[in-house]
Design an enzyme around this catalytic site. Structure first.
Site, PDB file in Angstrom:
ATOM      1  N   ASP A 175      -0.313  -3.883   6.279  1.00  0.00           N
ATOM      2  CA  ASP A 175      -0.947  -3.301   7.476  1.00  0.00           C
ATOM      3  C   ASP A 175      -2.418  -3.695   7.586  1.00  0.00           C
ATOM      4  OD1 ASP A 175       1.464  -2.147   8.018  1.00  0.00           O
ATOM      5  OD2 ASP A 175       0.814  -0.074   7.730  1.00  0.00           O
TER       6      ASP A 175
ATOM      7  N   HIS B 286       0.845  -1.197   0.000  1.00  0.00           N
ATOM      8  CA  HIS B 286       0.000   0.000   0.000  1.00  0.00           C
ATOM      9  C   HIS B 286       0.879   1.244   0.000  1.00  0.00           C
ATOM     10  CE1 HIS B 286       0.789  -0.513   4.280  1.00  0.00           C
ATOM     11  NE2 HIS B 286       0.245   0.663   4.565  1.00  0.00           N
TER      12      HIS B 286
ATOM     13  N   HIS C 255      -7.544  -0.500   5.581  1.00  0.00           N
ATOM     14  CA  HIS C 255      -6.470   0.370   6.080  1.00  0.00           C
ATOM     15  C   HIS C 255      -6.225   1.480   5.051  1.00  0.00           C
ATOM     16  CE1 HIS C 255      -2.762   1.493   8.099  1.00  0.00           C
ATOM     17  NE2 HIS C 255      -2.081   1.306   6.985  1.00  0.00           N
TER      18      HIS C 255
ATOM     19  N   HIS D 244       4.358  -4.410  10.818  1.00  0.00           N
ATOM     20  CA  HIS D 244       4.846  -3.756  12.051  1.00  0.00           C
ATOM     21  C   HIS D 244       4.992  -4.755  13.196  1.00  0.00           C
ATOM     22  CE1 HIS D 244       4.361   0.492  10.783  1.00  0.00           C
ATOM     23  NE2 HIS D 244       3.399   0.005  10.020  1.00  0.00           N
TER      24      HIS D 244
ATOM     25  N   ASP E  50       5.707   4.873   5.127  1.00  0.00           N
ATOM     26  CA  ASP E  50       6.551   3.933   5.878  1.00  0.00           C
ATOM     27  C   ASP E  50       6.581   2.541   5.226  1.00  0.00           C
ATOM     28  OD1 ASP E  50       3.867   3.534   6.668  1.00  0.00           O
ATOM     29  OD2 ASP E  50       4.486   2.657   8.574  1.00  0.00           O
ATOM     30  N   HIS E  51       6.015   2.439   4.032  1.00  0.00           N
ATOM     31  CA  HIS E  51       6.129   1.207   3.234  1.00  0.00           C
ATOM     32  C   HIS E  51       6.748   1.481   1.867  1.00  0.00           C
ATOM     33  CE1 HIS E  51       3.657  -1.429   5.909  1.00  0.00           C
ATOM     34  NE2 HIS E  51       3.390  -0.227   6.387  1.00  0.00           N
TER      35      HIS E  51
ATOM     36  N   HIS F 108       1.382   3.984   1.887  1.00  0.00           N
ATOM     37  CA  HIS F 108       1.896   4.776   3.012  1.00  0.00           C
ATOM     38  C   HIS F 108       3.423   4.910   2.949  1.00  0.00           C
ATOM     39  CE1 HIS F 108      -1.925   4.086   5.622  1.00  0.00           C
ATOM     40  NE2 HIS F 108      -2.044   5.119   4.811  1.00  0.00           N
TER      41      HIS F 108
END
Ligand SMILES: [Zn+2]
Length: 255
Positions: free
Chosen positions: A133, A56, A114, A171, A60-61, A58
């Site tokens: 996530d 996805h 998400h 995570h 942090d990915h 985001h």
């Protein structure tokens, strides 16, 4: 030959993971939270990055994609619905599409909630799933873009994978998730056992994942919204599973 994996932490609590096909030498990073730890893992293994499979959009990915693509010229595979917000995408995929990493084959499962375009990668023959996530160990992602109903349906899709499927999530949240889960199912023995196991793993600085779907669905309240006793435990007997899911997701947000 079986697939090999290497799991490592990125940023503060993100997981990076490499998947390696011994036969062809192909290596995929599942998401790219940060370039440096992924490069360190490549160096430690001697594997060469050929693919990045994005779950996805985001940051942090995806923050590591541009640097890794520049260095390794790897292919970037991403969900079609989010390709416009992910850098350097080569190939877009949807529900049911198959992607190859060398000789390894993965099925794309759309898991909106998400984010609206979130996908998971299921390597059927290797009994591995990379779920980003959507599902966490003893928890699930926040419902940021979709609805609780949508997220619940996505979690059921992952719960329906074969019990011996090992899943990797985005995570390390297990300890906090267990604390919350105990408030929903204080008498769940599988959850108590997982708590004891996770405490040992964390004390030894070991990751708490991967976990099998079969083990997870005994202990994760977010996969148990349609178990009558679980709903009854918080006074929601007879209510639709998606209502129970929405209620405990809202409680977790405030926990
Ligand atoms: Zn996310």
């Amino acid at each position: 030959m079986p697939a090999e994996t290497r799991l490592f932490l990125c940023r503060s609590d993100n997981y990076g993971v490499l998947l390696h096909d011994q036969e062809s030498g192909a290596t995929a990073a599942i998401d790219a939270p940060e370039a440096a730890p992924i490069e360190a893992a490549l160096k430690a293994t001697g594997w060469k990055l050929t693919d990045i499979l994005v779950t996805h959009h985001h940051a942090d990915h995806t923050d590591g994609i541009t640097a890794l693509k520049g260095k390794y010229k790897c292919r970037v595979v991403a969900p079609a619905a989010e390709a416009a917000t992910i850098p350097a995408v080569d190939e877009t995929v949807r529900e049911g599409d198959q992607v190859k990493v060398g000789k390894l084959s993965t099925n794309v499962i759309e898991t909106p909630g998400h984010t609206l375009g979130h996908i998971a990668y299921w390597f059927h023959a290797d009994k591995l799933a990379f779920v980003g996530d959507t599902l966490f160990s003893i928890g699930c992602g926040r419902v940021i873009e979709g609805t609780p109903e949508q997220m619940w349906r996505s979690l059921v899709k992952l719960r329906d994978l074969p019990d011996d499927t090992e899943f990797y999530c985005g995570h390390e949240y297990t300890a906090a998730n267990i604390k919350f889960a105990r408030t929903i199912e204080p008498n769940n023995k599988a959850l108590a056992a997982r708590e004891a196991q996770a405490k040992q793993q964390i004390a030894k600085h070991e990751p708490t994942i991967p976990v099998t779907i079969g083990e997870e669905k005994k202990a994760n309240p977010f996969l148990r919204a349609d178990v009558p006793d679980v709903a009854a435990g918080i006074g929601m007997a007879g209510r639709p599973a998606s209502d129970f899911f929405a209620e405990i997701r809202a409680r977790k947000n405030k926990f």
